[in-house]
Design a protein around this motif. Structure first.
Motif, PDB file in Angstrom:
ATOM      1  N   ILE A 200       0.907  -1.171   0.264  1.00 15.54           N
ATOM      2  CA  ILE A 200       0.001   0.056   0.027  1.00 15.54           C
ATOM      3  C   ILE A 200       0.848   1.002   0.025  1.00 15.54           C
ATOM      4  O   ILE A 200       1.766   1.331   0.941  1.00 15.54           O
ATOM      5  N   TYR A 205      -1.147   6.233   8.150  1.00 17.11           N
ATOM      6  CA  TYR A 205      -2.533   5.875   8.266  1.00 17.11           C
ATOM      7  C   TYR A 205      -3.244   6.426   9.289  1.00 17.11           C
ATOM      8  O   TYR A 205      -2.793   7.213   9.907  1.00 17.11           O
ATOM      9  N   LEU A 257      -3.149   8.040   1.100  1.00 18.58           N
ATOM     10  CA  LEU A 257      -2.482   7.467  -0.090  1.00 18.58           C
ATOM     11  C   LEU A 257      -1.441   8.525  -0.437  1.00 18.58           C
ATOM     12  O   LEU A 257      -1.781   9.912  -0.304  1.00 18.58           O
ATOM     13  N   ALA A 266      -2.036   0.581  -4.551  1.00 23.22           N
ATOM     14  CA  ALA A 266      -1.801  -0.737  -3.809  1.00 23.22           C
ATOM     15  C   ALA A 266      -1.809  -1.728  -4.768  1.00 23.22           C
ATOM     16  O   ALA A 266      -2.220  -1.838  -6.078  1.00 23.22           O
ATOM     17  N   PHE A 288      -8.059  -0.684   4.200  1.00 26.33           N
ATOM     18  CA  PHE A 288      -7.806  -2.105   4.255  1.00 26.33           C
ATOM     19  C   PHE A 288      -8.389  -2.860   5.408  1.00 26.33           C
ATOM     20  O   PHE A 288      -8.213  -2.540   6.358  1.00 26.33           O
ATOM     21  N   LEU A 313     -10.092  -3.728  -0.308  1.00 20.88           N
ATOM     22  CA  LEU A 313      -9.347  -2.668  -0.392  1.00 20.88           C
ATOM     23  C   LEU A 313     -10.220  -1.550  -1.027  1.00 20.88           C
ATOM     24  O   LEU A 313     -10.536  -1.393  -2.134  1.00 20.88           O
ATOM     25  N   THR A 315     -11.468   1.971  -1.738  1.00 22.55           N
ATOM     26  CA  THR A 315     -10.841   3.268  -2.142  1.00 22.55           C
ATOM     27  C   THR A 315     -12.188   4.497  -1.732  1.00 22.55           C
ATOM     28  O   THR A 315     -13.126   4.140  -1.983  1.00 22.55           O
TER      29      THR A 315
END
Length: 350
Positions: A200, A205, A257, A266, A288, A313, A315
């Motif tokens: 990733i 995070y 991101l 990813a 995630f 995953l 988005t």
């Protein structure tokens, strides 16, 4: 072996709307079946290193199952707001909006009757393109504005499942659309995804509280289980002790991101089958989820889905953004056009 579901399994009325099943194909033999109930990806057959096609997404065999069995949002379009909004409320211009709560004090994934739980209007544009539309009325699940939504699924000849999201509202609102497909690249849902390799592209995070809502800060992934900047197995990550992992019995966190200008965010590889998945998006975050709460769920072909049977995953913009001014805004102005695109690209790893 590609064994498609009989479309009759999805021929059912729900709240005066007709549920259907649609089949998309590309020139390379990749096939996906999608239902207009929740806009769900029901299956997705992609080849391994030996050219063997197997289904790589979790789901159910019939509309009846999706309506009656435990709903983990398998393959669904999520909206109006993907992920959690704390305490089921937010404000716009000093007006407070109270949302339908469906996870203790939070609203999760748009509420009990979010976009995952409605019948979309469907139009198959071609063998590889399906268009879904939905009208969400003002104060649907508590959200302001009459919202017109369109989602376009395309199975490209580059072996991509491309998802485009469009929306427009007649009043200020918040929006955060995503897809909640669960993947297992081995094609064997009895196998854990702990040996899948994950990457990733995120230096940060979002740590969460005990309600799994971000606390509002960005945490550097360095020297933590959250460092997926280079490929590593899920098992390697889970073997590191961390209080954030304990909160959700695994990963259920949003990653910030690095640079979505290139689109690539990813990658996941199953070395045994050789299947590889790359994710591209216009979104600033990706959730995630490591299949922490799957527990003896009877899925397609009577397979029991267990913990770690698949990963997600998703988005998206960040969870609880309407209540966090330092997060990227999810505000959609009246008449403004919302657009988001995500691509799940499959290939063979060598």
């Amino acid at each position: 072996m590609i064994k498609l579901i009989d479309a009759n399994n999805f021929s059912k009325d729900f709240e005066k709307q007709g549920i259907q099943l649609f089949t998309l194909k590309n020139k390379n033999g990749i096939v996906s079946q999608i239902t207009n109930y929740g806009g769900r990806v029901v299956n997705l057959f992609v080849p391994d290193k030996n050219g063997v096609f197997e289904d790589v997404v979790l789901g159910y065999d019939s509309a009846k199952d999706y309506l009656e069995k435990p709903d983990h949002f398998f393959g669904a379009i999520i909206g109006r707001y993907g992920n959690r909004i704390a305490n089921g409320k937010f404000g716009i211009d000093n007006n407070e909006f109270l949302l339908e709560k469906n996870e203790e004090e939070n609203q999760l994934h748009g509420g009990e009757k979010g976009f995952h739980a409605v019948v979309w209007q469907a139009k198959q544009i071609s063998e590889s393109v399906l268009e879904l539309t939905h009208f969400s009325k003002h104060l649907d699940q508590g959200f302001p504005g009459n919202l017109e939504v369109k989602v376009e699924y395309t199975l490209t000849d580059e072996n991509e499942l491309q998802i485009k999201y469009f929306a427009v509202s007649d009043a200020k609102t918040v929006i955060n659309l995503t897809n909640h497909s669960y993947f297992n690249l081995s094609g064997n849902f009895n196998k854990s995804i702990e040996n899948h390799l994950f990457q990733i592209k995120a230096d940060y995070y979002l740590p969460v509280n005990d309600k799994m809502v971000p606390v509002g800060i960005l945490e550097n992934v360095a020297n933590s289980p959250f460092d997926f900047r280079k490929l590593k197995t899920l098992k390697q990550a889970l073997n590191k002790q961390h209080k954030q992992i304990d909160l959700g019995s695994g990963f259920d966190h949003n990653f910030v991101l690095d640079d979505v200008n290139t689109g690539f965010v990813a990658k996941v590889i199953d070395e045994n089958s050789g299947r590889s998945l790359e994710v591209f998006t216009t979104e600033p975050g990706i959730q995630f989820y490591s299949g922490n709460h799957l527990n003896n769920l009877e899925g397609k072909n009577d397979v029991l889905y267990q913990k770690r049977a698949a990963f997600c995953l998703e988005t998206q913009h960040f969870p609880n953004s309407p209540n966090q001014t330092n997060f990227p805004s999810t505000l959609l102005l009246s008449g403004e056009k919302y657009f988001s695109r995500t691509i799940y690209k499959f290939s063979v790893y060598k």
